[in-house]
Structures are given as C-alpha cells and as structure tokens.
Enzyme design. Structure first.
Site, PDB file in Angstrom:
ATOM      1  N   MET A  83       1.472  -1.600  -0.041  1.00 56.44           N
ATOM      2  CA  MET A  83       0.382   0.078   0.595  1.00 56.44           C
ATOM      3  C   MET A  83       0.535   1.299   0.067  1.00 56.44           C
ATOM      4  SD  MET A  83      -3.121  -1.377   2.759  1.00 56.44           S
ATOM      5  CE  MET A  83      -3.552   0.025   3.102  1.00 56.44           C
ATOM      6  N   HIS A  84      -0.043   1.919  -0.388  1.00 60.92           N
ATOM      7  CA  HIS A  84       0.577   3.697  -0.255  1.00 60.92           C
ATOM      8  C   HIS A  84       1.669   4.181  -1.477  1.00 60.92           C
ATOM      9  CE1 HIS A  84      -1.378   3.866   3.899  1.00 60.92           C
ATOM     10  NE2 HIS A  84      -0.272   2.923   4.558  1.00 60.92           N
ATOM     11  N   ASP A 237      -2.791  -5.144  -0.057  1.00 65.37           N
ATOM     12  CA  ASP A 237      -2.827  -5.834   0.419  1.00 65.37           C
ATOM     13  C   ASP A 237      -2.861  -6.511   1.651  1.00 65.37           C
ATOM     14  OD1 ASP A 237      -0.964  -4.056   1.919  1.00 65.37           O
ATOM     15  OD2 ASP A 237       0.676  -5.003   1.785  1.00 65.37           O
TER      16      ASP A 237
END
Length: 498
Positions: A83-84, A237
């Site tokens: 992520m991110h 995820d």
C-alpha cells in the site's frame, strides 16, 4: 477440458507471489520471484516499477510450466499489493522515477506542512510519512522538473495491472490509503489536493471485483493464455490479506505479522470519520465494508534483524524454542520494536527501538522472548484502543510469521485475551486476490460464499486468564518505553547526521 483456475498476484516488498486456485478453492500452484530494494539515503525506500513487471512476467512463466498446472485453464486474474507507494507516470504511461514505498520516511517535512493546514488527521487517517499524499508533495517540492511531467499517479499493484492490460485504474481499498480518498463518500477529495498544489492526476476508481481490462495479447500468446482473459481490479495487501483469511464481516479481526504488523478489524461503512490514536480507517476490498487498522512498522522485521545478528547459524525454530524456554517476561526484559519508527499509536518516524532491564544474567533466549513479546505488545496497543471505542473483539485470525509457531499463537491469545484462529492453508493477500477474480467471474454469488469454500481453519488457541494478567503487568511497563526513550533516540539520530 482441464481444471478452471484463477490467478492471484501479490506485489510485496521483498517478492512477488503468484497463486493459482481452482474453482473449488484447491491451491494448484505457487510461484515467488524476488525483488530488489533501493535505500540510497537513510529513510529512503524505493523500487523500480519495471523490475516489478519483469518479475511478474517471469513468475507467470515459471508458474504455468509447473507440472501440476498442465491442462489448467486460467479464467481470470487479480492483484493485491503493498500500500501507499507512489508510481508517477508521464503522458506516455511510462514511470518518471522509481516508486517511493510505504516504508519510506523522508517526508516528515511534508507531514508537518499538512498538519499545519489540516490538523493531525485527514479524511479519517493520521498524517504520517507512509501515505501517498506526502510522497506527492515531496516530489513536487524536491523534483520540480520531473513533477511538471506527471500525468497520472498509481499505487504499486495498479501499475502491475496496467502493464498487463494497458488500462489505468485504481480501486477503493488502495485509494483509501493515499490520504486523498474519502472513505465514506468513496470519491477523490480533489479540493484537498488543490490545497497542496496537486493537479488532476488521479486514476479512475472502481470496485475491487470489477473487471479492469483483459490480458496483454502478446504476453498471452507467449504464455499460451487467452488474450480475452479478464483482469480484475484487486485490492490493497491488507484488505486482500483479510479477505484471504475470511475476515470480511463487522468485528471480524486479523493479526498479520509480516515485515510490518497489522491489527485489523472490519466494520460497516457509515461509522465515524476517524478514531484518532493513529488508527487507520480504510475501505475494504469487500463492498460496503470498512476496516480499522493499527500498524507496527517493525514486526517481523524486528525478529529477522534479531535472528541475523544473534542467531546467524540457527533456525527461526531454534530461536523461538529458546524464547519459549525463557518464560514470560524473559527474566525482566522488555523490547520496544521501533527499529524504523512507529505508526500506531505513536506516529513517530524518529523513535527507535530499545531493550530495557538488561542484567548480566540474561541469556539470548531472554532477548528472543523480549522481541516476540514486544512485537505482540505493540499490536496489543492497537487492540486495546479499538476495544475502548466499542469494538467487541474476542476472536482473531492470525497470519504471517506469527502464525508459523504454536508458541507464538498461544502467546498472542494470552496477551490479547482473545481466541486465535490458525488457517489450514495460509496464502495471504494472493488468496484474497484470487477470491476477487473468482467472485468477479461469477463463480460465487458473494465473497462470503467464496470464503466458505476457500477458507478453512485447523486449530484454535484459547487465552489463559492467569497468563494474561501476568502479561498485563509487563505490558504496563512496555507502554512507558515510548515516552521514556523518545527524546534520547531522537538525539541519537541527530548525532548520526553530524
């Protein structure tokens, strides 16, 4: 006609994992391809998006030639991913630079800029270095010539899917981790972006189970697949890891210990915008479900570091065996697992880890026990807060490194004072991605029905109240470690810059 199957592709930090799952939930094949990590300066963490694509293609080739895959028909593909992370594309669809990852901590100044304008929380989430908005601002401020060329930003797994389909999309569970998507309205907050000089470079957002294109024709021909094979959007995820563990209903919970650690609890959409205490509020890969999440940045990473330095010639099993023999509290030893800063509950990129209570009688087994307990205490910090705001958590599915040891599973049950469930087959986020493809194809009427077929448990670890009370006494001391060491560890970081 051979077996019909779906592929779940998970883009992790250290590797890409590809999973082939049959219509009845049978795992047919697994393939993992390693990835490189670039850390040019302290706090930097980057990867090359083209290496992701090359690893995915190699993984597909290696998976499909496995003997058990002979005659298997791939009917759909979906993704999960870290992520991110920020992938910036130019107008031709090429990456402008390496991807900046979730665990990159260079953006503290950008966090301070955001806090000065918007406060400690934005769109229900704490302002911390990991989120994508901070990375966009860093590029804007530090690489202005490159920034001018930016046409679109994507999350990591969305770039992989784009390589496979040529179509640019993201989906709600990953978009909610950018600090730019409102998790309640499920729309980009472009006015917020404008406040910080972010132009309209947002990808379209679709549901996790929506079709996002079809397989690249040239690659399909090379692999012997149908070029019309649908590719589904997938999910972040943590969302896919929860889905792939059957954690999809309100108050369902999961404790996942990978490089980082996650304590995640589901709730229906429509709750409060934010919960404070550095708890994240995000959209699940399941429609109409949000999740609340606390994060420990150095969970499995702490254990891997400790093994590398103190048990270089021994197995993880040997290390955990000595930890178990040490007993609760490791003879008066506490470990704070802040090796790379901490997310929940402190949101502090400058804090660093520590052992407290060392004496000449401590053994390496005591230290190993302290590391395992410290990681678990950090996740318990999030659980305590979530229980305090009304989340009735009594059962938790455990996954990742913490689920590979019955000793650690029982320790989780005793610390959390909750029943801990062990999966029969733990495939992580790649299983969640495969389930999204199965549901997207219409194989199941709901993700719940898919989970009933795909997800099974073996053992349940019940808490021991006496041990829980003992852990509580140690936890109260652990809880003081952050405030007691914050100033010292920050000063030590400053000395390293001299």
């Amino acid at each position: 006609m051979g077996k019909e199957a779906v592929l779940g592709i998970d883009l992790g930090t250290s590797a890409i994992k590809l999973l082939a799952v049959a219509k009845d939930g049978e795992v047919l094949g697994v393939q993992t391809e390693p990835l490189s990590l670039y850390q040019e300066y302290p706090g930097y963490s980057e990867q090359n998006p083209d290496e992701w694509n090359a690893a995915m293609q190699q993984g597909l080739k290696n998976l499909l030639i496995q003997p058990q895959m002979e005659g298997v028909e791939i009917k759909g593909v979906s993704f999960s991913g870290q992520m991110h992370g920020l992938v910036l594309l130019d107008e031709t669809g090429r990456p402008l630079r390496n991807a900046i990852l979730w665990n990159d901590t260079r953006t503290t100044p950008q966090c301070e800029t955001i806090k000065a304008k918007k406060g400690e929380q934005v769109l229900g989430n704490p302002v911390v270095e990991g989120f994508t908005l901070t990375k966009l601002l860093w590029v804007k401020e530090n690489e202005p010539e490159l920034w001018k060329k930016a046409a679109t930003f994507l999350l990591p797994k969305d770039y992989l899917r784009y390589c496979l389909t040529g179509e640019i999309y993201t989906e709600y569970s990953d978009a909610a981790a950018t600090m730019l998507l409102n998790p309640q309205t499920k729309a980009w907050d472009k006015m917020l972006g404008e406040e910080f000089g972010i132009p309209d470079i947002y990808p379209d957002v679709i549901q996790s189970h929506d079709e996002a294109g079809t397989f690249n024709a040239a690659l399909a021909a090379e692999l012997g697949l149908d070029a019309n094979t649908p590719v589904f959007a997938g999910g972040a995820d943590n969302a896919c890891g929860a889905l792939g563990s059957g954690v999809i209903r309100p108050n369902d919970a999961i404790c996942s210990i990978g490089t980082s650690g996650v304590l995640l609890i589901c709730e229906s959409i429509g709750g409060a915008e934010g919960y404070g205490h550095k708890i994240h509020l995000m959209n699940h890969a399941v429609a109409d479900v949000n999740y609340l999440m606390g994060v420990t940045l150095s969970a499995g990473y702490s254990l891997s570091w400790f093994k590398r330095e103190f048990y270089p010639d021994d197995s993880f099993e040997k290390m955990l065996e000595e930890a178990q023999e040490a007993g609760i509290g490791g003879h008066g030893l506490i470990f704070a697992p802040y090796l790379a800063g901490e997310r929940t509950p402190h949101g502090d990129a400058s804090i660093r880890g520590s052992f407290i209570g060392i004496s000449g009688s401590n053994t390496r087994g005591d230290f190993a026990r302290a590391v395992v307990e410290g990681i678990t205490y950090s996740l318990y910090d999030s659980l305590i807060y979530l229980r305090g705001v009304g989340k009735n958590v009594t059962k938790i599915v455990s996954t990742g490194g913490g689920a590979k040891s019955n000793f650690w599973l029982q320790l989780q049950a005793d610390v959390f004072n909750a029943e801990i469930y062990k999966l029969k087959h733990e495939e992580g986020p790649s299983m969640g991605a495969a389930m999204l493809a199965a549901y997207g194809l219409g194989w199941y009427p709901s993700l719940s029905a898919c989970a009933e077929q795909f997800i099974h448990f073996t053992e349940t670890f019940k808490p021991d109240l006496k041990r829980h009370k003992t852990y509580e006494r140690y936890f109260r001391i652990y809880h003081q470690a952050y405030k007691a060491t914050r100033r010292m560890t920050k000063d030590l970081l400053e000395l390293q810059k001299d």
